[in-house]
Design a protein around this motif. Structure first.
Motif, PDB file in Angstrom:
ATOM      1  N   ARG A 100      44.839  43.789  38.414  1.00 57.89           N
ATOM      2  CA  ARG A 100      43.858  44.808  38.476  1.00 57.89           C
ATOM      3  C   ARG A 100      42.603  45.070  37.396  1.00 57.89           C
ATOM      4  O   ARG A 100      41.654  45.228  37.806  1.00 57.89           O
ATOM      5  CB  ARG A 100      44.546  46.135  38.266  1.00 57.89           C
ATOM      6  CG  ARG A 100      45.338  46.493  39.473  1.00 57.89           C
ATOM      7  CD  ARG A 100      44.406  47.033  40.616  1.00 57.89           C
ATOM      8  NE  ARG A 100      45.012  48.075  41.737  1.00 57.89           N
ATOM      9  CZ  ARG A 100      44.352  48.900  41.946  1.00 57.89           C
ATOM     10  NH1 ARG A 100      43.269  49.389  41.535  1.00 57.89           N
ATOM     11  NH2 ARG A 100      45.290  49.692  42.708  1.00 57.89           N
ATOM     12  N   SER A 121      44.993  36.070  40.604  1.00 58.40           N
ATOM     13  CA  SER A 121      44.553  36.385  41.841  1.00 58.40           C
ATOM     14  C   SER A 121      44.718  35.115  42.837  1.00 58.40           C
ATOM     15  O   SER A 121      44.957  35.443  44.095  1.00 58.40           O
ATOM     16  CB  SER A 121      42.991  36.806  41.800  1.00 58.40           C
ATOM     17  OG  SER A 121      42.335  35.670  41.305  1.00 58.40           O
ATOM     18  N   SER A 126      49.785  36.457  45.052  1.00 54.32           N
ATOM     19  CA  SER A 126      48.472  36.669  45.386  1.00 54.32           C
ATOM     20  C   SER A 126      47.940  38.295  45.012  1.00 54.32           C
ATOM     21  O   SER A 126      48.931  39.016  44.939  1.00 54.32           O
ATOM     22  CB  SER A 126      48.144  36.666  46.906  1.00 54.32           C
ATOM     23  OG  SER A 126      48.996  37.567  47.691  1.00 54.32           O
ATOM     24  N   TRP A 127      46.735  38.685  44.962  1.00 53.16           N
ATOM     25  CA  TRP A 127      46.512  39.778  44.599  1.00 53.16           C
ATOM     26  C   TRP A 127      46.878  40.677  45.474  1.00 53.16           C
ATOM     27  O   TRP A 127      47.557  41.785  45.232  1.00 53.16           O
ATOM     28  CB  TRP A 127      44.706  40.006  44.604  1.00 53.16           C
ATOM     29  CG  TRP A 127      44.277  41.277  43.951  1.00 53.16           C
ATOM     30  CD1 TRP A 127      44.001  41.154  42.570  1.00 53.16           C
ATOM     31  CD2 TRP A 127      43.934  42.709  44.432  1.00 53.16           C
ATOM     32  NE1 TRP A 127      43.480  42.506  42.297  1.00 53.16           N
ATOM     33  CE2 TRP A 127      43.592  43.230  43.272  1.00 53.16           C
ATOM     34  CE3 TRP A 127      44.267  42.975  45.719  1.00 53.16           C
ATOM     35  CZ2 TRP A 127      43.213  44.529  43.697  1.00 53.16           C
ATOM     36  CZ3 TRP A 127      43.934  44.295  45.960  1.00 53.16           C
ATOM     37  CH2 TRP A 127      43.336  45.083  44.797  1.00 53.16           C
ATOM     38  N   GLU A 128      46.864  40.607  46.872  1.00 55.30           N
ATOM     39  CA  GLU A 128      47.116  41.334  47.957  1.00 55.30           C
ATOM     40  C   GLU A 128      48.801  41.547  47.860  1.00 55.30           C
ATOM     41  O   GLU A 128      49.201  42.792  48.033  1.00 55.30           O
ATOM     42  CB  GLU A 128      46.871  40.663  49.290  1.00 55.30           C
ATOM     43  CG  GLU A 128      45.496  40.951  49.600  1.00 55.30           C
ATOM     44  CD  GLU A 128      44.566  39.433  48.958  1.00 55.30           C
ATOM     45  OE1 GLU A 128      45.358  38.703  48.427  1.00 55.30           O
ATOM     46  OE2 GLU A 128      43.431  39.649  48.723  1.00 55.30           O
ATOM     47  N   GLU A 163      49.707  43.856  44.803  1.00 53.05           N
ATOM     48  CA  GLU A 163      49.370  45.556  45.348  1.00 53.05           C
ATOM     49  C   GLU A 163      50.339  45.848  46.214  1.00 53.05           C
ATOM     50  O   GLU A 163      50.456  47.192  46.302  1.00 53.05           O
ATOM     51  CB  GLU A 163      48.016  45.615  45.951  1.00 53.05           C
ATOM     52  CG  GLU A 163      46.807  45.408  44.931  1.00 53.05           C
ATOM     53  CD  GLU A 163      47.057  46.845  44.173  1.00 53.05           C
ATOM     54  OE1 GLU A 163      46.800  47.963  44.332  1.00 53.05           O
ATOM     55  OE2 GLU A 163      47.342  46.581  42.888  1.00 53.05           O
ATOM     56  N   GLU A 164      50.811  45.225  47.320  1.00 56.98           N
ATOM     57  CA  GLU A 164      51.518  45.732  48.190  1.00 56.98           C
ATOM     58  C   GLU A 164      52.894  45.962  47.773  1.00 56.98           C
ATOM     59  O   GLU A 164      53.357  47.138  47.796  1.00 56.98           O
ATOM     60  CB  GLU A 164      51.756  44.762  49.279  1.00 56.98           C
ATOM     61  CG  GLU A 164      52.639  45.139  50.405  1.00 56.98           C
ATOM     62  CD  GLU A 164      52.988  44.161  51.553  1.00 56.98           C
ATOM     63  OE1 GLU A 164      53.887  44.033  52.218  1.00 56.98           O
ATOM     64  OE2 GLU A 164      52.035  43.331  51.827  1.00 56.98           O
TER      65      GLU A 164
END
Length: 148
Positions: A6, A15, A20-22, A25-26
């Protein structure tokens, strides 16, 4: 709890490589709001959790990361200096992963700037895992004339 993706999404190690970033976050968005308690290793981490994930501050606690138990066995021991690595000169120890956002590059530049001062015989000892940035740092050290 590692939220560096973040703060520094431009760093490939938070990232691109690995998780992965996604995916991060999930996971965090699904779990942090439902957690009874979230532990972080610092006050900054506590603020990040509250800011990025709207966690109630009373459910987020900063607890200093403990020293690993095996370190206690060395409490009264003077460990020998790694002579094969640093010879007889004083040295700077930098125990950090060799990621681009760490300070390895700046430490190499600092060694050069010491020039002919009383600290010019310092040796830099880097102990973190090599990671993808090592080859670049070896080229920089060679260009700066300090690869030894």
């Amino acid at each position: 709890l590692d939220l560096e993706h973040r703060r520094y999404p431009m760093f490939p190690e938070v990232s691109i490589y690995g998780w992965s970033w996604e995916a991060r976050e999930e996971f965090y968005q699904a779990t942090i709001p439902r957690a009874s308690l979230v532990l972080t290793g610092s006050e900054r981490g506590k603020r990040d959790v509250a800011y990025f994930y709207r966690a109630h501050s009373e459910r987020v606690k900063a607890i200093a990361l403990p020293t690993p138990g095996y370190v206690a066995q060395f409490r009264d021991t003077v460990l020998p200096r790694p002579k094969e690595a640093v010879g007889e000169s004083p040295y700077i120890l930098y125990p950090a992963q060799c990621w681009p956002h760490k300070n390895h590059y700046l430490l190499l530049e600092a060694l050069v700037k010491l020039g002919d001062t009383e600290l010019s015989d310092l040796t830099l000892v880097l102990t973190g895992a090599a990671k993808e940035n090592r080859a670049y740092l070896e080229r920089v050290a060679s260009t700066l004339g300090i690869s030894q």
